[in-house]
Design a protein around this motif. Structure first.
Motif, PDB file in Angstrom:
ATOM      1  N   ALA A 141      -7.358   0.318   1.842  1.00 59.36           N
ATOM      2  CA  ALA A 141      -6.890  -1.044   2.112  1.00 59.36           C
ATOM      3  C   ALA A 141      -6.309  -1.598   0.816  1.00 59.36           C
ATOM      4  O   ALA A 141      -6.740  -1.232  -0.282  1.00 59.36           O
ATOM      5  N   ASP A 182     -10.713   6.007   3.978  1.00 58.21           N
ATOM      6  CA  ASP A 182     -10.099   4.752   4.403  1.00 58.21           C
ATOM      7  C   ASP A 182      -9.473   4.087   3.184  1.00 58.21           C
ATOM      8  O   ASP A 182      -9.994   4.212   2.071  1.00 58.21           O
ATOM      9  N   SER A 201       0.813  -1.204   0.000  1.00 60.84           N
ATOM     10  CA  SER A 201       0.000   0.000   0.000  1.00 60.84           C
ATOM     11  C   SER A 201       0.848   1.257   0.000  1.00 60.84           C
ATOM     12  O   SER A 201       1.921   1.301   0.565  1.00 60.84           O
ATOM     13  N   PRO A 256      -2.963   6.435   9.827  1.00 62.77           N
ATOM     14  CA  PRO A 256      -3.287   5.803  11.103  1.00 62.77           C
ATOM     15  C   PRO A 256      -4.057   4.501  10.874  1.00 62.77           C
ATOM     16  O   PRO A 256      -4.745   4.355   9.876  1.00 62.77           O
ATOM     17  N   VAL A 257      -3.911   3.588  11.812  1.00 62.64           N
ATOM     18  CA  VAL A 257      -4.564   2.293  11.689  1.00 62.64           C
ATOM     19  C   VAL A 257      -5.901   2.336  12.428  1.00 62.64           C
ATOM     20  O   VAL A 257      -6.184   1.514  13.282  1.00 62.64           O
ATOM     21  N   THR A 258      -6.683   3.346  12.132  1.00 66.42           N
ATOM     22  CA  THR A 258      -8.037   3.462  12.674  1.00 66.42           C
ATOM     23  C   THR A 258      -8.952   3.868  11.530  1.00 66.42           C
ATOM     24  O   THR A 258      -8.561   4.655  10.667  1.00 66.42           O
ATOM     25  N   HIS A 273      -0.227   3.751   1.506  1.00 67.47           N
ATOM     26  CA  HIS A 273      -0.820   4.450   2.640  1.00 67.47           C
ATOM     27  C   HIS A 273      -0.271   3.939   3.965  1.00 67.47           C
ATOM     28  O   HIS A 273      -0.945   3.967   4.974  1.00 67.47           O
ATOM     29  N   ALA A 274       0.971   3.488   3.992  1.00 69.71           N
ATOM     30  CA  ALA A 274       1.552   2.888   5.181  1.00 69.71           C
ATOM     31  C   ALA A 274       1.620   3.860   6.352  1.00 69.71           C
ATOM     32  O   ALA A 274       1.556   3.448   7.501  1.00 69.71           O
TER      33      ALA A 274
END
Length: 125
Positions: free
Chosen positions: A58, A56, A2, A8-10, A4-5
Motif C-alpha cells: 500500500a 501486500d 505506487s 491484484p486488488v485483493t 504496484h499498480a
C-alpha cells in the motif's frame, strides 16, 4: 504513487496460524534510480523461497509505503533476510532510496478473511 499498480486488488488470503509476517514501512527519497527494477527483481526472488506465502503493498498519497510479507515459518523469513541479492538491495535502499524505514516482524496467532460474493444480475429480457 505506487510501483504496484498491476498487482491484484485483493489481499493475501488468511492462512492457518502460526506463520510470520514482516511489515516494512518506508518513506522514499527523491532519488529512485533503478528502484522499480530492483523492487520487481526482489518480488520475483522472494517467490522462490520455500514457505513464502505472499505480499501486500500500500502507498499513501503522502509517500508512506507499506509492504507486508507473509512466511510459513521463521526459517523461510531467515532465508529471505539473508539472501545475498536481497542484502545488496537493502544496502542500496539505505544509501539511496529510503529517507526512513521501519521493519516489524511478528508471529501470527490468529488469521481470518472475508470475500463478498458477487451477485449475479438477472438476465434482461
Amino acid at each position: 504513487m505506487s510501483d504496484h499498480a498491476e498487482a491484484p486488488v485483493t489481499p493475501v488470503e488468511a492462512h492457518e496460524p502460526p506463520y510470520y509476517l514482516a511489515v516494512f514501512t518506508t518513506v522514499r527519497t527523491q532519488e529512485q534510480s533503478d528502484y522499480s527494477e530492483t523492487n520487481a527483481r526482489m518480488e520475483d526472488l522472494v517467490k522462490d523461497i520455500p514457505g513464502y506465502l505472499g505480499m501486500d503493498h500500500a502507498q499513501t498519497p503522502g509517500g508512506l509505503g507499506i509492504t507486508v510479507g507473509y512466511f510459513r515459518d521463521a526459517d523461510a523469513l531467515t532465508q529471505w533476510r539473508t539472501d545475498a541479492e536481497h542484502r545488496a538491495a537493502q544496502r542500496r535502499g539505505r544509501a539511496e532510496w529510503y529517507q526512513s524505514y521501519t521493519l516489524h516482524v511478528a508471529k501470527v496467532e490468529r488469521s481470518q478473511g472475508f470475500t463478498r460474493e458477487v451477485a449475479q444480475s438477472p438476465a434482461a429480457g
